[in-house]
Design a protein around this motif. Structure first.
Motif, PDB file in Angstrom:
ATOM      1  N   ASN A   1     -13.297  -9.808  -7.248  1.00  0.00           N
ATOM      2  CA  ASN A   1     -12.870 -10.718  -6.208  1.00  0.00           C
ATOM      3  C   ASN A   1     -11.756 -10.161  -5.324  1.00  0.00           C
ATOM      4  OD1 ASN A   1     -10.771 -10.848  -7.983  1.00  0.00           O
ATOM      5  ND2 ASN A   1     -11.100 -12.978  -8.582  1.00  0.00           N
ATOM      6  N   SER A   2     -11.347  -8.931  -5.575  1.00  0.00           N
ATOM      7  CA  SER A   2     -10.297  -8.314  -4.771  1.00  0.00           C
ATOM      8  C   SER A   2     -10.509  -6.809  -4.756  1.00  0.00           C
ATOM      9  CB  SER A   2      -8.921  -8.637  -5.372  1.00  0.00           C
ATOM     10  OG  SER A   2      -7.918  -7.906  -4.706  1.00  0.00           O
ATOM     11  N   ILE A   3     -10.228  -6.217  -3.635  1.00  0.00           N
ATOM     12  CA  ILE A   3     -10.373  -4.764  -3.518  1.00  0.00           C
ATOM     13  C   ILE A   3      -9.481  -4.039  -4.513  1.00  0.00           C
ATOM     14  CG2 ILE A   3      -8.655  -4.481  -1.684  1.00  0.00           C
ATOM     15  CD1 ILE A   3     -10.560  -2.341  -0.490  1.00  0.00           C
ATOM     16  N   GLU A   4      -8.372  -4.635  -4.845  1.00  0.00           N
ATOM     17  CA  GLU A   4      -7.449  -4.005  -5.789  1.00  0.00           C
ATOM     18  C   GLU A   4      -8.000  -3.940  -7.207  1.00  0.00           C
ATOM     19  OE1 GLU A   4      -3.259  -4.735  -5.763  1.00  0.00           O
ATOM     20  OE2 GLU A   4      -3.409  -5.589  -3.766  1.00  0.00           O
ATOM     21  N   ASN A   5      -9.045  -4.692  -7.498  1.00  0.00           N
ATOM     22  CA  ASN A   5      -9.642  -4.672  -8.827  1.00  0.00           C
ATOM     23  C   ASN A   5     -10.659  -3.548  -9.008  1.00  0.00           C
ATOM     24  OD1 ASN A   5      -8.113  -6.882  -9.579  1.00  0.00           O
ATOM     25  ND2 ASN A   5      -9.665  -8.340  -8.929  1.00  0.00           N
ATOM     26  N   LEU A   6     -10.930  -2.797  -7.958  1.00  0.00           N
ATOM     27  CA  LEU A   6     -11.847  -1.674  -8.068  1.00  0.00           C
ATOM     28  C   LEU A   6     -11.199  -0.554  -8.890  1.00  0.00           C
ATOM     29  CD1 LEU A   6     -13.165  -1.557  -4.399  1.00  0.00           C
ATOM     30  CD2 LEU A   6     -14.353  -2.468  -6.410  1.00  0.00           C
ATOM     31  N   CYS A   7     -12.023   0.255  -9.516  1.00  0.00           N
ATOM     32  CA  CYS A   7     -11.496   1.320 -10.375  1.00  0.00           C
ATOM     33  C   CYS A   7     -10.892   2.458  -9.542  1.00  0.00           C
ATOM     34  CB  CYS A   7     -12.588   1.853 -11.296  1.00  0.00           C
ATOM     35  SG  CYS A   7     -13.913   2.708 -10.443  1.00  0.00           S
ATOM     36  N   ASP A   8      -9.993   3.202 -10.161  1.00  0.00           N
ATOM     37  CA  ASP A   8      -9.311   4.311  -9.495  1.00  0.00           C
ATOM     38  C   ASP A   8     -10.291   5.348  -8.961  1.00  0.00           C
ATOM     39  OD1 ASP A   8      -6.983   3.047 -10.186  1.00  0.00           O
ATOM     40  OD2 ASP A   8      -6.364   4.545 -11.670  1.00  0.00           O
ATOM     41  N   GLU A   9     -11.323   5.665  -9.735  1.00  0.00           N
ATOM     42  CA  GLU A   9     -12.291   6.685  -9.340  1.00  0.00           C
ATOM     43  C   GLU A   9     -12.974   6.334  -8.026  1.00  0.00           C
ATOM     44  OE1 GLU A   9     -12.102   5.366 -12.447  1.00  0.00           O
ATOM     45  OE2 GLU A   9     -11.167   7.120 -13.363  1.00  0.00           O
ATOM     46  N   LEU A  10     -13.247   5.057  -7.813  1.00  0.00           N
ATOM     47  CA  LEU A  10     -13.871   4.632  -6.559  1.00  0.00           C
ATOM     48  C   LEU A  10     -12.912   4.841  -5.386  1.00  0.00           C
ATOM     49  CD1 LEU A  10     -16.335   3.493  -5.194  1.00  0.00           C
ATOM     50  CD2 LEU A  10     -15.484   1.198  -5.682  1.00  0.00           C
ATOM     51  N   PHE A  11     -11.644   4.535  -5.584  1.00  0.00           N
ATOM     52  CA  PHE A  11     -10.658   4.777  -4.532  1.00  0.00           C
ATOM     53  C   PHE A  11     -10.537   6.265  -4.223  1.00  0.00           C
ATOM     54  CE2 PHE A  11      -8.952   0.499  -5.545  1.00  0.00           C
ATOM     55  CZ  PHE A  11      -8.995  -0.018  -4.257  1.00  0.00           C
ATOM     56  N   TYR A  12     -10.536   7.108  -5.254  1.00  0.00           N
ATOM     57  CA  TYR A  12     -10.459   8.553  -5.017  1.00  0.00           C
ATOM     58  C   TYR A  12     -11.656   9.041  -4.217  1.00  0.00           C
ATOM     59  CZ  TYR A  12      -6.586   8.757  -8.320  1.00  0.00           C
ATOM     60  OH  TYR A  12      -5.385   8.574  -8.948  1.00  0.00           O
TER      61      TYR A  12
ATOM     62  N   LEU B   1       2.018   0.358   0.616  1.00  0.00           N
ATOM     63  CA  LEU B   1       1.265  -0.894   0.558  1.00  0.00           C
ATOM     64  C   LEU B   1       1.626  -1.699  -0.685  1.00  0.00           C
ATOM     65  CD1 LEU B   1      -0.847  -2.460   2.147  1.00  0.00           C
ATOM     66  CD2 LEU B   1      -2.606  -1.297   0.813  1.00  0.00           C
ATOM     67  N   ASN B   2       1.514  -1.084  -1.834  1.00  0.00           N
ATOM     68  CA  ASN B   2       1.947  -1.697  -3.090  1.00  0.00           C
ATOM     69  C   ASN B   2       2.042  -0.604  -4.151  1.00  0.00           C
ATOM     70  OD1 ASN B   2      -0.623  -1.337  -4.316  1.00  0.00           O
ATOM     71  ND2 ASN B   2      -1.326  -3.315  -3.548  1.00  0.00           N
ATOM     72  N   SER B   3       2.491  -0.957  -5.332  1.00  0.00           N
ATOM     73  CA  SER B   3       2.743   0.067  -6.349  1.00  0.00           C
ATOM     74  C   SER B   3       1.461   0.737  -6.832  1.00  0.00           C
ATOM     75  CB  SER B   3       3.508  -0.524  -7.530  1.00  0.00           C
ATOM     76  OG  SER B   3       2.766  -1.556  -8.137  1.00  0.00           O
ATOM     77  N   ARG B   4       0.358   0.015  -6.877  1.00  0.00           N
ATOM     78  CA  ARG B   4      -0.894   0.631  -7.338  1.00  0.00           C
ATOM     79  C   ARG B   4      -1.339   1.714  -6.364  1.00  0.00           C
ATOM     80  NH1 ARG B   4      -6.853  -1.074  -7.848  1.00  0.00           N
ATOM     81  NH2 ARG B   4      -7.645   0.721  -9.008  1.00  0.00           N
ATOM     82  N   PHE B   5      -1.338   1.422  -5.087  1.00  0.00           N
ATOM     83  CA  PHE B   5      -1.757   2.419  -4.116  1.00  0.00           C
ATOM     84  C   PHE B   5      -0.755   3.573  -4.042  1.00  0.00           C
ATOM     85  CE2 PHE B   5      -4.434  -1.071  -2.525  1.00  0.00           C
ATOM     86  CZ  PHE B   5      -5.653  -0.407  -2.538  1.00  0.00           C
TER      87      PHE B   5
END
Length: 131
Positions: free
Chosen positions: A4-15, A33-37
């Motif tokens: 339900n949120s882009i932030e819930n996607l896995c790290d590998e997908l972001f890479y 943007l935030n600590s995760r990014f």
């Protein structure tokens, strides 16, 4: 499982997504943007491909150039510079050394021969000691 949120996607997908982006734009868009990014873009798993185009907006160019190039040397895979003016200032900041542990490609467009002659000795030292 629903996401339900882009932030819930896995790290590998972001890479995978980040691999398609210019390293400077990626850093500029996601660094605060935030600590995760922040963690994602500072991860040693992320390799940056820098495409730096010097334009009339010198302040933006120099800010991107200095922040990304200087503070993320160990993540940089390639550097592609397009230079048109103030090349002396830009080339003087380009200090390729052993901290560029993943650098595989350096492309300099529109560089004058005398500036290239100034840069070559530092590149030769880098190549001799890093490989």
């Amino acid at each position: 499982m629903s996401i339900n949120s882009i932030e819930n996607l896995c790290d590998e997908l972001f890479y995978e997504i980040f691999d398609y982006l210019n390293g400077c734009e990626l850093y500029y868009a996601f660094s605060n943007l935030n600590s995760r990014f922040q963690q994602l873009i500072n991860s040693s798993s992320l390799l940056l491909k820098l495409k730096l185009i010097y334009s009339r907006t010198q302040e933006i160019f120099m800010n991107n150039y200095q922040q990304v190039l200087c503070f993320n040397k160990n993540q940089i895979l390639s550097i592609h510079l397009w230079l048109s003016e103030n090349t002396n200032q830009i080339i003087s900041l380009l200090n390729i050394d052993s901290s560029f542990i993943r650098l595989e490609s350096l492309i300099l467009n529109s560089i004058e021969p005398d500036l290239l002659n100034k840069l070559l000795p530092t590149l030769i030292v880098y190549l001799v000691f890093s490989h």
